[in-house]
Structure formats: C-alpha cells, structure tokens
Design an enzyme around this catalytic site. Structure first.
Site, short mmCIF file in Angstrom:
data_model
loop_
_atom_site.label_atom_id
_atom_site.label_comp_id
_atom_site.label_asym_id
_atom_site.label_seq_id
_atom_site.Cartn_x
_atom_site.Cartn_y
_atom_site.Cartn_z
N GLY A 166 -6.79 -0.68 -4.26
CA GLY A 166 -6.30 -1.93 -4.82
C GLY A 166 -5.76 -1.85 -6.24
O GLY A 166 -5.38 -2.86 -6.80
N GLY B 129 -3.07 -0.12 -7.15
CA GLY B 129 -1.62 -0.01 -7.15
C GLY B 129 -1.08 1.40 -6.99
O GLY B 129 0.04 1.70 -7.42
N LYS B 130 -1.87 2.28 -6.34
CA LYS B 130 -1.40 3.65 -6.11
C LYS B 130 -0.08 3.65 -5.34
O LYS B 130 0.88 4.32 -5.70
CB LYS B 130 -2.43 4.45 -5.32
CG LYS B 130 -3.71 4.74 -6.03
CD LYS B 130 -4.58 5.70 -5.25
CE LYS B 130 -5.01 5.18 -3.90
NZ LYS B 130 -5.93 4.04 -3.99
N THR B 131 -0.06 2.89 -4.23
CA THR B 131 1.13 2.88 -3.38
C THR B 131 2.34 2.30 -4.12
O THR B 131 3.44 2.85 -4.06
CB THR B 131 0.86 2.09 -2.09
OG1 THR B 131 -0.21 2.71 -1.38
CG2 THR B 131 2.08 2.04 -1.20
N SER B 132 2.12 1.21 -4.84
CA SER B 132 3.22 0.57 -5.57
C SER B 132 3.85 1.53 -6.56
O SER B 132 5.07 1.70 -6.62
CB SER B 132 2.71 -0.67 -6.32
OG SER B 132 2.12 -1.57 -5.43
N ASP C 130 -3.16 7.94 3.12
CA ASP C 130 -4.13 6.85 3.07
C ASP C 130 -4.24 6.20 4.45
O ASP C 130 -3.25 5.73 5.00
CB ASP C 130 -3.66 5.81 2.04
CG ASP C 130 -4.69 4.70 1.82
OD1 ASP C 130 -5.65 4.61 2.61
OD2 ASP C 130 -4.52 3.93 0.87
N THR D 171 -4.25 -3.86 -0.15
CA THR D 171 -5.24 -2.81 0.07
C THR D 171 -6.64 -3.37 0.35
O THR D 171 -7.28 -2.95 1.32
CB THR D 171 -5.27 -1.83 -1.11
OG1 THR D 171 -3.98 -1.24 -1.24
CG2 THR D 171 -6.30 -0.73 -0.90
#
Length: 592
Positions: free
Chosen positions: A23, A25-28, A50, A505
């Site tokens: 949550g 913001g790794k993906t962002s 992930d 997430t």
C-alpha cells in the site's frame, strides 16, 4: 523537504527493484519510472512478482508472464509473473516423489507446509532470478524494473549452505517453512548469480518506497538494514504521497499535512544516510497511462476538484458492535495487513462492547498502541494486555532449537535458526500467546488485535494431529492452541473482522486473506474500511481527488463482504484513549 523524484535526476543501473510495505505505492512508482524511461527512448521491461499485482489495471491491457508491448508507450514491455502459480508448480514437484510412499495425512501436511507466503516468495525469487541471469534479457533492455523485491529473510536463507545440502530430504523431522529445498538444487548456480547481481551496485539499485507516516518509515528502516547486511547497499529512499501544501480552512487538510511533517521530522536515523526523494501526493489513482505520466509532475491539475459525486450509504461502526453484542460473540479477531489500523479498530470494538456493560479483555501485539488510558478507565469493564512478538518468537525459537540440537550439525542449526525467522514462525509464536490469554479469560469477551492466516491455522491444525512428523518445524502444540482452533472456526462464538483501506493494494490483500481463511473453514463476518477520506467531505483539492478515487474500492469491499461492512472516516487526531475511542464508536456518521 527533499528533492522531488524524477528518473532523469539519477544515474540508473540496469536493474531497479522497488520494495516496501503493502500500500505504499511500489507499483505506482515502478510504473511511472518505467513509462518515463521508455518515453526517453530507453528499452524497458517492467516485471511484477507481486501476487496481488494490479499492473493489468494500471496499463488497461491483458498481461502474461511473457513481455507484452504496451501499444501507446514505445520501448515499454510489461510482464506479470504469477508467483502463486509458480508456487503451486513448485509444490507439486516437491510432493510428487512422496505420494505413493507416505500416508495421506503426511502428504496433506506437506502440501499445507508448502502453501504459505514463504513458498510464494521463493517461487517469485525463482522467477526473477531467471531474468537477472538471462543474457538475452540483459542485451535486449536498458533497464529491467521489478515491482517487489525479495526480503532479507529469503536471501539469507538461500545463502546458507545447508539450504542446498539436501539434508531436509533425508530428515525425519519434516519440512522447513519453505518446504524441502532439495528440489531447488539444480538452480543453485542461477540463484548464486542472482544474489551477486543484487549486491552489485553497478547492476542493481534498490528503491525503498515508503509513506510519510511512522509505521511505513520504520518498516523501510528495517528493510534497509536487513538488505544492507547481506550486501544490497545501493539504496534510494522514495517517500511517496507527500502533501506539499494544505487548505487552512479545512480541518482534514491541515491535520493531514501536520501529521506527515511530524512523521518526517522523527524519521529513523538509519534512513537519514540514504539518498532520499519525495513524490507528491497525487489527486488520482495510478490507473491509465495518462495518470502514470503525471505522477512525477511538480504541479497537478485541479480542474475537476469541485466535481461532486454520489456517496454510498454505509453503516458506521456501532452497527458492527450491535451485531457482535446481539450474537453474543465471545472471541473477536481483527485481521489485515500492517498499517491499516487493526489496533485502533480492535480498541474501538472493545470500548463499544464495554459501553454496553460487557467485560472485555483487549490484547494487542502493537507496542505503540498507547492504550494505557483504556486501562485507567474507571468503569473497570476493560482489561488490556500486550504481547511482544519479538519476545514470543525468541522464546519459541529457543524451544524448537533445544528440541533439535542433538539431531543437527552446526550447519543444520544455522539453517534452522534462519528458517525460524520466517513470518510463519511469528504467527505461530504469537498465536500461542493469544491462546493462553483466551484460556485464562473465559469470563470476558476477548478482542484480539491480529490473528494468524488461514495457512498457519491449517498448519497448526494438522500439527495437532500429526505433530510427530512435523515437530521440528512447529514444535509441540500446547493444549490451549488445540482447544482454541475449534473455537475459532465456530461462528456462534468467534467473529473475524477484516480491516482495510479504500485503496488497491490493501483491498486486494484483504481479499486474499479472506480466501486464505476460507481454506481453514473460517468466513469473516465483517469488513471495516478505515481512515476513509471519502467519508470526511474534505474540500482540499488533492484530498478530494483522493476521496473520489476511493469509490471503486468501497464498491469492491461492499461486494466482497456481502454488504457487511462499515466505514470509519479519516480523523484529524489519532483516536487514542477511552474517550476518543468512545466518540469513534458513537459519533461516526453514515456516509451520505
């Protein structure tokens, strides 16, 4: 204030790993970095390992485990590796040789032993190890960006010689947390090369993604130390979601800004020596190429911030508490990923039931819960205990090592010690402490902050019946645990409350948690959406944009929970102490 992050401000290595709590913001940030580099003409491969990946939502295109070209971004390719599928294949491969040789009970136990988060992580490591060592990949792409990095626990385990010795295959003491690792022996050289690539500062940069909040910052400091100790020292700290200004007339906006600044000013010392960059709080969800392109903007367009939107009616927290009271529930668990507010929700439930005249015992594993004021409340209806996971794990580790020391050599003990640092070990150790409290407090309602996953419950259940085969990995299961497991599965006595945030997430991870519990024959009764900006009616342009983006996740929770959910608004002050928790229970307004 730190420098705003932009990929062109750094000399970037070929491999870029993004890691951090769920949550943050790794993906962002990984997606925005990939798009920016690709649009500068670099050939980029973005890979997610992930299990809760939402890359398909971000790019609005179907993805597979093979690199897929993104049509409207030249030079960008994306692969969505599914470690859960890989873990299943790995499990089948490991168990297959034993199917006709061991009793069904033992085979079932082995399969459950291989169903946990650790096995998924080793499968994910297998997936990106092949990319790190693939010469064709190295020559094809300027940058390979990984959304999610391995933990220090997994890397340390793979660096121990005993992990490759095959002794587990011959041992009569059962499987480790990662299962019999002898099946991985053929890939030893590839794994060694992958670990070397991770530790090479000319090849790999580790981006520690965090939020301007105390819990994620502490987690980033822990991950930095843990990964640094095994050689991954080329680290960059990215503080995501930093609010640069606020609306003085808006209580939510002002409090939001002040809280972030307080967290940043008390940032762990370990992080202060790492190159650090900010990413501004965006008024939108990172879905669609348009939003991805603008994540690193210095200024956001607020043209639509006054747009109104319909609000879903949702019951507030007292609806959940009324249900628990009317159904005479005796054991209540709050569950969810770290940072979603399980402790606050557990404390609020305890206060709500105490206000109805019930005697309640609240137990938490959160050392920073600040629940002393609850203890001092003069009604005497609530008692509180704290369980220190670190102490419980150390006690449990000593028990297991003591029981095994005469049967293992020095290398075997070293492997066992590392294996006992796994998430599964902590769940089992803490659950034993919870079970002791429940056993001693049958005259009170027990509210427990945090519970083991369905995987660990199945493991404990199987261990109860077949502990002789598995005593090395799980130890003797106390009578209190044996008695608690059936109670936990009894909906007439026990309720599990899943806590989440209205973000991608946390909701995806909460959904996986619900499925995991179902495998253990436990069906959560309620979901709680905590710290909702949507429910605050904030007028701040950035926060209003964030609140609008919560709508799709609230709708998904409504569906997943079969409409058994409540919303707690984001609060200007942390609800600490009896009186504030009472207000949270009593005065939470229905969103409308």
């Amino acid at each position: 204030m730190y420098t705003l992050f932009h990929p062109n401000k750094l000399e970037l290595t070929p491999y870029l790993f993004f890691t951090g709590k769920g949550g943050v913001g790794k993906t962002s940030t990984a997606c925005a970095t990939a798009v920016t580099l690709a649009e500068e003409g670099k050939n980029v491969l973005l890979v997610s390992t992930d299990p809760a990946s939402n890359l398909q939502d971000v790019f609005e295109i179907e993805l597979t485990n093979k690199p897929t070209a993104i049509p409207i971004v030249n030079h960008l390719y994306v692969a969505n590796l599914d470690p859960e599928t890989a873990a299943k294949e790995y499990k089948d491969k490991v168990v297959a040789p034993y199917r006709d040789k061991l009793p069904d009970a033992v085979i079932n136990q082995m399969e459950e032993q291989l169903s946990g988060a650790c096995t998924v992580e080793i499968a994910a490591f297998d997936e990106f190890s092949s990319l790190l060592t693939n010469k064709e990949i190295i020559h094809t792409y300027d940058h390979v960006i990984f959304d999610t990095a391995p933990t220090g626990h997994t890397l340390r385990l793979l660096q121990l010689p005993t992990a490759w010795s095959g002794f587990l295959d011959e041992s009569t003491h059962g499987a480790s947390c990662l299962g019999p690792l002898a099946g991985l022996n053929a890939k030893k050289e590839m794994y060694e090369a992958a670990v070397q690539a991770l530790a090479n500062p000319d090849q790999t940069t580790l981006f520690l993604v965090t939020l301007p909040d105390s819990s994620p910052l502490q987690e980033a400091a822990r991950a930095s130390k843990e990964l640094g100790e095994i050689g991954i020292k080329n680290q960059v700290l990215m503080i995501n979601g930093v609010m640069k200004s606020y609306v003085k007339e808006d209580e939510t906006s002002t409090a939001f800004y002040i809280r972030q600044q307080q967290a940043l000013s008390s940032m762990p010392g370990k992080l202060k020596s790492i190159p650090t960059y900010d990413i501004q709080l965006a008024p939108f969800n990172i879905t669609g190429i348009h939003n991805i392109r603008h994540l690193f903007d210095e200024e956001f367009s607020n043209n639509n911030h006054k747009e109104t939107f319909s609000r879903k009616d949702a019951p507030n927290l007292h609806t959940l508490i009324d249900d628990l009271y009317e159904r005479k529930q005796r054991i209540i668990f709050t569950m969810g990923k770290g940072g979603v507010g399980k402790t606050t929700v557990a404390a609020a439930i305890a206060v709500g039931l105490a206000e109805k005249g019930q005697r309640v015992h609240l137990t938490t594993t959160d050392p920073a819960a600040h629940l002393d004021k609850v203890l001092n409340h003069n009604t005497g209806n609530i008692t509180v205990s704290r369980i220190d996971p670190k102490i419980e794990v150390e006690k449990y580790q000593k028990e297991v090592i003591e029981a095994s020391k005469d049967q293992l050599d020095e290398e075997g003990i070293a492997y066992l010690e590392e294996d006992l640092r796994s998430p599964c070990t902590e769940e089992i150790a803490v659950f034993r402490a919870f079970a002791n409290i429940v056993e001693k407090a049958n005259e009170e309602i027990i509210v427990i902050d945090t519970a083991p996953t369905g995987h660990t419950l199945l493991l404990l259940d199987a261990t109860h019946a077949y502990h002789r085969e598995m005593e090395r990995s799980t130890g003797e299961v106390p009578l209190s645990v044996q008695q608690l497991l059936p109670r936990l599965k009894n909906p007439k006595e026990t309720t599990v409350v899943i806590v989440t945030l209205a973000e991608a997430t946390p909701v995806h991870e909460a959904s996986r948690l619900q499925e995991d519990l179902k495998r253990a024959s436990i069906m959560p009764k309620w979901w709680v959406i905590n710290r909702s900006l949507y429910a605050t009616h904030t007028s701040d342009p950035i926060l209003h944009g964030r609140s609008r983006s919560e709508m799709e996740w609230i709708e998904l929770v409504q569906k997943k929970s079969n409409e058994q959910y409540v919303i707690i608004p984001w609060k200007a002050k942390n609800p600490v102490g009896y009186e504030m928790l009472k207000e949270l229970v009593k005065n939470t307004k229905e969103a409308h």
